[in-house]
Scaffold this active site. Structure first.
Site, PDB file in Angstrom:
ATOM      1  N   ASP A  83      64.825 105.061  91.893  1.00 57.84           N
ATOM      2  CA  ASP A  83      64.679 105.105  90.442  1.00 57.84           C
ATOM      3  C   ASP A  83      64.942 106.517  89.954  1.00 57.84           C
ATOM      4  O   ASP A  83      65.029 107.465  90.750  1.00 57.84           O
ATOM      5  CB  ASP A  83      63.295 104.619  90.006  1.00 57.84           C
ATOM      6  N   ASP A 140      63.786 109.420  87.009  1.00 57.37           N
ATOM      7  CA  ASP A 140      62.797 109.850  86.026  1.00 57.37           C
ATOM      8  C   ASP A 140      63.341 110.992  85.189  1.00 57.37           C
ATOM      9  O   ASP A 140      64.171 111.793  85.650  1.00 57.37           O
ATOM     10  CB  ASP A 140      61.507 110.299  86.726  1.00 57.37           C
ATOM     11  N   ASP A 164      53.033 117.812  91.605  1.00 59.06           N
ATOM     12  CA  ASP A 164      52.250 117.833  92.834  1.00 59.06           C
ATOM     13  C   ASP A 164      52.883 118.674  93.943  1.00 59.06           C
ATOM     14  O   ASP A 164      52.267 119.634  94.420  1.00 59.06           O
ATOM     15  CB  ASP A 164      51.973 116.401  93.331  1.00 59.06           C
TER      16      ASP A 164
END
Length: 456
Positions: free
Chosen positions: A74, A76, A155
């Protein structure tokens, strides 16, 4: 047994990285990523947001994977536009999430996820923007910020890479490209604090290490074993989604080994972890073989189902429960069914398995003792069962792990390919086919009525 490979780190749990307010800008001539390899819909979203006056970049895993020559699943986008502004820009979008509000832009079956730049959580932030639990877990993360602040909120360094589709430049705030080259998983910021904010980051560290074949950097790895119990506070439905990503990515066996090494498997599957302690060789062999088979099917492009994998992950915890119920006088098959129900209910408190997977799981389990009951027409009835193939494969998996079944798997392998006459012979050899021999007609003997009258 899987050896604990993690060495104890004598230094503190991690050294906070010096925050960089300006990124390293890598021009297109110095990296291999090209906009043609991005989803055209992701490029459309970025360009339209830029044309509307907002900052916008392809970000995170898609940039990382393309640099590693991996096809992203995917794409983003990160932007300075708020979710409401993204919604106003794209009629084909909708807002989702309360804990982390973002926009989904729909292009047929493809969804481009668009997140607004986030900032650190300040004390003056409202409850709508930011909320934390007593353990430090973020319950709401909607404090919007700048491009630079967003990079520090991500992160891992390898996920803090921003690709500008217009200029072809990569903006790297945290030496993510360096860590990709050195094959390291490194947290941005102080590891213990970042794990407390979201304990699922520990699972993500394992997932990236398993998927990419990277090593977890020592400071990033050090607090994981201590903080693993924080996963008990994560909603069971979210952990189910994470387990699917962990074990059905095509690198499930390696990922399981890492979960077990870092003591993260027990919070996800506590009953199976107990079974490993009781019967380590058998349980580890069965789980690892099931994951290896799943990895192989994924590599071959074959379909896989979580139902079979979860059945294998939990099966080692089932026999002892069955024995305990049988000791109470409950017959074998009802004891098996009750034990399966109790085990599944207990597991769903930790990892919520939806019914679309738990029902076929139960059917696979319930058929295991029935596979041994082959007399009469039962064998042919089993072959017609819609779950027979899965149950048969599961039987072979049990045998490959060392479970003794008196050759049951081999018998069913032969039976499936046998002719009707051969099948009847195989059933007769079991000594259980009453229908194959000629039926003896019962002749009712007519008794003469007793003449109780005295002899004349």
């Amino acid at each position: 047994m899987i050896r604990k490979l993690l060495q104890k780190i004598p230094s503190p749990f991690g050294l906070p990285q010096r925050k960089r307010t300006t990124p390293t800008v890598i021009p297109a001539s110095q990296h291999s990523l090209r906009r043609e390899r991005l989803s055209r819909h992701a490029v459309t979203v970025v360009e339209r947001l830029q044309q509307a006056g907002y900052q916008a970049f392809a970000v995170g895993g898609c940039v990382r994977d393309l640099l590693l020559n991996i096809e992203p699943k995917d794409f983003d986008v990160a932007t300075s536009a708020t979710p409401e502004q993204v919604r106003a820009t794209f009629r084909n979008s909708r807002l989702i999430g309360r804990r982390f509000k973002l926009a989904h832009v729909h292009f047929g079956r493809e969804i481009i996820e668009v997140a607004t730049f986030r900032a650190n959580h300040e004390e003056e932030a409202s409850a709508e923007q930011s909320r934390q639990s007593e353990s430090g877990r973020l319950l709401r993360d909607n404090v919007y910020g700048t491009f630079e602040q967003d990079a520090q909120r991500r992160d891992f360094t390898i996920n803090a890479l921003y690709y500008d589709v217009s200029s072809g430049q990569i903006h790297d705030f945290a030496n993510g490209v360096h860590d990709i080259r050195n094959q390291q998983i490194r947290l941005i910021g102080q590891p213990e604090q970042r794990y407390q904010e979201d304990p699922v980051r520990m699972l993500r560290a394992i997932r990236f290490a398993g998927k990419l074949g990277f090593e977890i950097e020592p400071h990033t790895a050090a607090p994981i074993e201590k903080l693993a119990p924080l996963l008990h506070d994560i909603p069971a439905a979210r952990l189910f989604d994470e387990v699917l990503k962990l074990l059905m990515s095509g690198q499930g066996q390696r990922t399981f080994d890492l979960l077990y090494e870092y003591d993260l498997f027990a919070p996800l599957f506590p009953d199976t972890d107990e079974a490993i302690l009781d019967r380590p060789d058998y349980t580890l062999q069965l789980v690892r073989q099931a994951l290896s088979n799943t990895d192989e099917r994924i590599a071959q492009g074959k379909p896989v189902t979580p139902a079979f994998l979860f059945a294998a992950l939990l099966w080692p915890a089932l026999p002892q429960r069955v024995r305990d119920l049988e000791a109470q006088g409950i017959p074998s098959i009802p004891a098996h069914q009750q034990a399966a129900h109790e085990l599944l209910a207990e597991q769903c408190r930790h990892t919520a398995i939806p019914k679309r997977f738990s029902i076929p799981m139960r059917e696979i389990w319930d058929m295991q003792p029935r596979l041994a009951r082959r007399s009469g027409r039962r064998a042919d009835q089993m072959l017609e069962h819609p779950r027979f193939r899965a149950a048969y494969d599961f039987l072979l998996l049990r045998e490959s792990a060392g479970e003794q079944t008196d050759g049951l798997g081999h018998w069913w392998t032969l039976y499936q390919d046998a002719s009707p006459d051969e099948r009847r012979r195989m059933i007769r050899e079991l000594g259980g086919d009453k229908s194959s021999s000629p039926k003896r007609s019962r002749s009712r003997s007519r008794r003469k009525p007793r003449n109780n009258a005295p002899d004349a």
